[in-house]
Scaffold this motif. Structure first.
Motif, PDB file in Angstrom:
ATOM      1  N   VAL A  32       0.849  -1.180   0.000  1.00  0.00           N
ATOM      2  CA  VAL A  32       0.000   0.000   0.000  1.00  0.00           C
ATOM      3  C   VAL A  32       0.890   1.238   0.000  1.00  0.00           C
ATOM      4  CG1 VAL A  32      -1.705   1.316   1.307  1.00  0.00           C
ATOM      5  CG2 VAL A  32      -1.859  -1.180   1.209  1.00  0.00           C
ATOM      6  N   TYR A  33       0.603   2.176  -0.893  1.00  0.00           N
ATOM      7  CA  TYR A  33       1.342   3.437  -0.960  1.00  0.00           C
ATOM      8  C   TYR A  33       0.599   4.488  -0.139  1.00  0.00           C
ATOM      9  CZ  TYR A  33       3.994   1.415  -4.827  1.00  0.00           C
ATOM     10  OH  TYR A  33       4.809   0.627  -5.594  1.00  0.00           O
ATOM     11  N   THR A  34       1.349   5.262   0.599  1.00  0.00           N
ATOM     12  CA  THR A  34       0.738   6.326   1.380  1.00  0.00           C
ATOM     13  C   THR A  34       1.636   7.563   1.354  1.00  0.00           C
ATOM     14  OG1 THR A  34      -0.104   6.959   3.568  1.00  0.00           O
ATOM     15  CG2 THR A  34       1.807   5.511   3.525  1.00  0.00           C
ATOM     16  N   CYS A  35       1.011   8.725   1.425  1.00  0.00           N
ATOM     17  CA  CYS A  35       1.763   9.984   1.414  1.00  0.00           C
ATOM     18  C   CYS A  35       0.856  11.096   1.907  1.00  0.00           C
ATOM     19  CB  CYS A  35       2.266  10.306  -0.001  1.00  0.00           C
ATOM     20  SG  CYS A  35       0.924  10.759  -1.140  1.00  0.00           S
ATOM     21  N   ASP A  46      -3.148   1.521  -3.835  1.00  0.00           N
ATOM     22  CA  ASP A  46      -2.409   0.280  -4.091  1.00  0.00           C
ATOM     23  C   ASP A  46      -1.356   0.471  -5.174  1.00  0.00           C
ATOM     24  OD1 ASP A  46      -4.200   0.705  -6.139  1.00  0.00           O
ATOM     25  OD2 ASP A  46      -4.585  -1.423  -6.465  1.00  0.00           O
ATOM     26  N   ARG A  47      -1.173   1.706  -5.613  1.00  0.00           N
ATOM     27  CA  ARG A  47      -0.177   2.031  -6.636  1.00  0.00           C
ATOM     28  C   ARG A  47       0.370   3.432  -6.350  1.00  0.00           C
ATOM     29  NH1 ARG A  47      -3.897   1.199 -11.566  1.00  0.00           N
ATOM     30  NH2 ARG A  47      -4.657  -0.359 -10.079  1.00  0.00           N
ATOM     31  N   PRO A  48       1.512   3.810  -6.950  1.00  0.00           N
ATOM     32  CA  PRO A  48       2.051   5.151  -6.714  1.00  0.00           C
ATOM     33  C   PRO A  48       1.001   6.235  -6.914  1.00  0.00           C
ATOM     34  CG  PRO A  48       3.623   3.839  -7.942  1.00  0.00           C
ATOM     35  CD  PRO A  48       2.374   3.012  -7.847  1.00  0.00           C
ATOM     36  N   ILE A  49       0.968   7.197  -6.018  1.00  0.00           N
ATOM     37  CA  ILE A  49      -0.090   8.197  -5.980  1.00  0.00           C
ATOM     38  C   ILE A  49       0.321   9.409  -6.817  1.00  0.00           C
ATOM     39  CG2 ILE A  49      -1.456   9.655  -4.435  1.00  0.00           C
ATOM     40  CD1 ILE A  49      -0.755   7.620  -2.199  1.00  0.00           C
ATOM     41  N   VAL A  50      -0.507   9.732  -7.807  1.00  0.00           N
ATOM     42  CA  VAL A  50      -0.195  10.814  -8.747  1.00  0.00           C
ATOM     43  C   VAL A  50      -0.055  12.145  -8.025  1.00  0.00           C
ATOM     44  CG1 VAL A  50      -1.038  12.101 -10.754  1.00  0.00           C
ATOM     45  CG2 VAL A  50      -1.360   9.625 -10.631  1.00  0.00           C
ATOM     46  N   GLU A  51      -0.908  12.386  -7.022  1.00  0.00           N
ATOM     47  CA  GLU A  51      -0.867  13.671  -6.310  1.00  0.00           C
ATOM     48  C   GLU A  51       0.429  13.859  -5.510  1.00  0.00           C
ATOM     49  OE1 GLU A  51      -5.158  12.497  -6.839  1.00  0.00           O
ATOM     50  OE2 GLU A  51      -3.257  11.533  -6.310  1.00  0.00           O
ATOM     51  N   CYS A  52       1.202  12.791  -5.334  1.00  0.00           N
ATOM     52  CA  CYS A  52       2.424  12.871  -4.526  1.00  0.00           C
ATOM     53  C   CYS A  52       3.675  12.575  -5.334  1.00  0.00           C
ATOM     54  CB  CYS A  52       2.329  11.905  -3.347  1.00  0.00           C
ATOM     55  SG  CYS A  52       1.111  12.388  -2.108  1.00  0.00           S
ATOM     56  N   LEU A  53       3.607  12.749  -6.643  1.00  0.00           N
ATOM     57  CA  LEU A  53       4.792  12.493  -7.459  1.00  0.00           C
ATOM     58  C   LEU A  53       5.915  13.487  -7.177  1.00  0.00           C
ATOM     59  CD1 LEU A  53       3.254  11.565 -10.941  1.00  0.00           C
ATOM     60  CD2 LEU A  53       4.266  10.046  -9.229  1.00  0.00           C
ATOM     61  N   ASP A  54       5.560  14.616  -6.538  1.00  0.00           N
ATOM     62  CA  ASP A  54       6.578  15.621  -6.243  1.00  0.00           C
ATOM     63  C   ASP A  54       7.141  15.480  -4.834  1.00  0.00           C
ATOM     64  OD1 ASP A  54       4.253  16.326  -4.950  1.00  0.00           O
ATOM     65  OD2 ASP A  54       4.600  18.481  -5.167  1.00  0.00           O
ATOM     66  N   ARG A  55       6.804  14.374  -4.152  1.00  0.00           N
ATOM     67  CA  ARG A  55       7.286  14.189  -2.784  1.00  0.00           C
ATOM     68  C   ARG A  55       7.440  12.697  -2.480  1.00  0.00           C
ATOM     69  NH1 ARG A  55       3.922  17.663   0.085  1.00  0.00           N
ATOM     70  NH2 ARG A  55       3.889  18.770  -1.919  1.00  0.00           N
ATOM     71  N   GLU A  56       8.021  12.396  -1.343  1.00  0.00           N
ATOM     72  CA  GLU A  56       8.248  10.997  -0.984  1.00  0.00           C
ATOM     73  C   GLU A  56       6.935  10.271  -0.736  1.00  0.00           C
ATOM     74  OE1 GLU A  56      10.763  10.723   2.401  1.00  0.00           O
ATOM     75  OE2 GLU A  56      12.627  10.953   1.259  1.00  0.00           O
ATOM     76  N   GLN A  57       6.909   8.990  -1.094  1.00  0.00           N
ATOM     77  CA  GLN A  57       5.787   8.122  -0.793  1.00  0.00           C
ATOM     78  C   GLN A  57       6.310   6.897  -0.041  1.00  0.00           C
ATOM     79  OE1 GLN A  57       2.887   7.483  -3.959  1.00  0.00           O
ATOM     80  NE2 GLN A  57       3.953   9.003  -5.232  1.00  0.00           N
ATOM     81  N   HIS A  58       5.524   6.410   0.915  1.00  0.00           N
ATOM     82  CA  HIS A  58       5.908   5.231   1.676  1.00  0.00           C
ATOM     83  C   HIS A  58       5.100   4.031   1.197  1.00  0.00           C
ATOM     84  CE1 HIS A  58       7.473   7.797   5.265  1.00  0.00           C
ATOM     85  NE2 HIS A  58       8.204   7.915   4.172  1.00  0.00           N
ATOM     86  N   PRO A  72      10.689  11.294  -4.783  1.00  0.00           N
ATOM     87  CA  PRO A  72       9.884  12.075  -5.731  1.00  0.00           C
ATOM     88  C   PRO A  72      10.315  11.805  -7.174  1.00  0.00           C
ATOM     89  CG  PRO A  72      10.709  13.447  -3.937  1.00  0.00           C
ATOM     90  CD  PRO A  72      11.417  12.145  -3.835  1.00  0.00           C
ATOM     91  N   SER A  73       9.397  11.930  -8.077  1.00  0.00           N
ATOM     92  CA  SER A  73       9.682  11.758  -9.509  1.00  0.00           C
ATOM     93  C   SER A  73       9.788  13.140 -10.141  1.00  0.00           C
ATOM     94  CB  SER A  73       8.558  10.968 -10.185  1.00  0.00           C
ATOM     95  OG  SER A  73       8.449   9.690  -9.594  1.00  0.00           O
ATOM     96  N   TYR A  74      10.937  13.399 -10.804  1.00  0.00           N
ATOM     97  CA  TYR A  74      11.169  14.699 -11.413  1.00  0.00           C
ATOM     98  C   TYR A  74      11.596  14.513 -12.864  1.00  0.00           C
ATOM     99  CZ  TYR A  74      11.310  16.444  -6.609  1.00  0.00           C
ATOM    100  OH  TYR A  74      11.006  16.760  -5.323  1.00  0.00           O
ATOM    101  N   THR A  75      11.431  15.568 -13.632  1.00  0.00           N
ATOM    102  CA  THR A  75      11.986  15.583 -14.975  1.00  0.00           C
ATOM    103  C   THR A  75      13.488  15.815 -14.867  1.00  0.00           C
ATOM    104  OG1 THR A  75      11.712  17.968 -15.228  1.00  0.00           O
ATOM    105  CG2 THR A  75       9.839  16.585 -15.857  1.00  0.00           C
ATOM    106  N   ALA A  76      14.203  15.614 -15.972  1.00  0.00           N
ATOM    107  CA  ALA A  76      15.657  15.816 -15.963  1.00  0.00           C
ATOM    108  C   ALA A  76      15.995  17.250 -15.565  1.00  0.00           C
ATOM    109  CB  ALA A  76      16.241  15.492 -17.335  1.00  0.00           C
TER     110      ALA A  76
END
Length: 219
Positions: A32-35, A46-58, A72-76
């Motif tokens: 379970v992903y939470t943020c 149950d999957r990476p949360i789109v609203e938290c792509l700019d921050r850590e997820q547990h 977090p997921s970032y562009t180059a």
């Protein structure tokens, strides 16, 4: 007739409970992903949360313990900017730490103004000793020049008529006088630099002494 609706309701509740147990079990199996999103809301999926792509997820395991921290997921371009910012922050922290280290060393070296004044006087005293030696050498050259002038009277002060050995003596005396004057200027400038350095240190030390409140600096 009353028992039939009750049985039906119980059956529906049992089916819903079984369905929720199956779904929850499936989520536990894959994690379970939470943020906490930018609005301060705690989100779970149950999957990476789109609203938290700019921050850590547990990512939590079956027992609710964090199994993985998803960065977090970032562009180059965003990652490059982030790395540049982190380097800048690291450099700033390093500068602050180095400044504090220097301040501690300064307090250890100069626990009070008397110690600082003495070191200034010692440094200036060494320069004065050098200047004194140069002045003596300059006076010796002036005496030598007078002797040369006496010898030049035989040639009516005309250097062109003087022998080569006397010409060389004159030339050497003049060069030595120039060297000594240049050296005296350099020592005078060095005294200015020393005073400027000690003045700057003293201004900083007065702040540190006041902040320390008379306490001995920690080693």
């Amino acid at each position: 007739m009353l028992h039939n609706p009750l049985r039906l309701l119980s059956s529906v509740r049992f089916a819903l409970l079984a369905l929720s147990t199956t779904i929850f079990g499936g989520l536990q199996a894959q994690g379970v992903y939470t943020c906490i999103d930018s609005k301060g809301r705690r989100l779970t999926s149950d999957r990476p949360i789109v609203e938290c792509l700019d921050r850590e997820q547990h990512k939590l395991g079956n027992s609710g313990v964090v199994r993985q921290v998803v960065p977090p997921s970032y562009t180059a371009e965003e990652r490059a900017k982030l790395e540049a910012q982190r380097r800048l922050e690291d450099e700033q922290r390093a500068r602050v730490q180095e400044e504090r280290r220097r301040e501690r060393a300064l307090l250890i070296r100069y626990p009070n103004q008397a110690v600082h004044d003495k070191e200034r006087a010692d440094a200036l005293g060494q320069i004065d000793e050098v200047i004194g030696a140069v002045n003596k050498r300059e006076q010796a050259l002036m005496v030598q020049r007078k002797e040369i002038d006496v010898e030049m009277e035989f040639y009516q002060g005309d250097v062109s008529k003087a022998p080569n050995w006397l010409k060389r003596k004159i030339e050497d005396n003049e060069k030595q006088m120039i060297v000594q004057k240049r050296f005296l200027d350099e020592q005078a400038q060095e005294k200015q630099r020393i005073n400027a350095r000690f003045d700057e240190e003293l201004a900083k030390l007065r702040q540190l002494w006041a902040a320390a409140g008379g306490r001995a600096p920690a080693r």
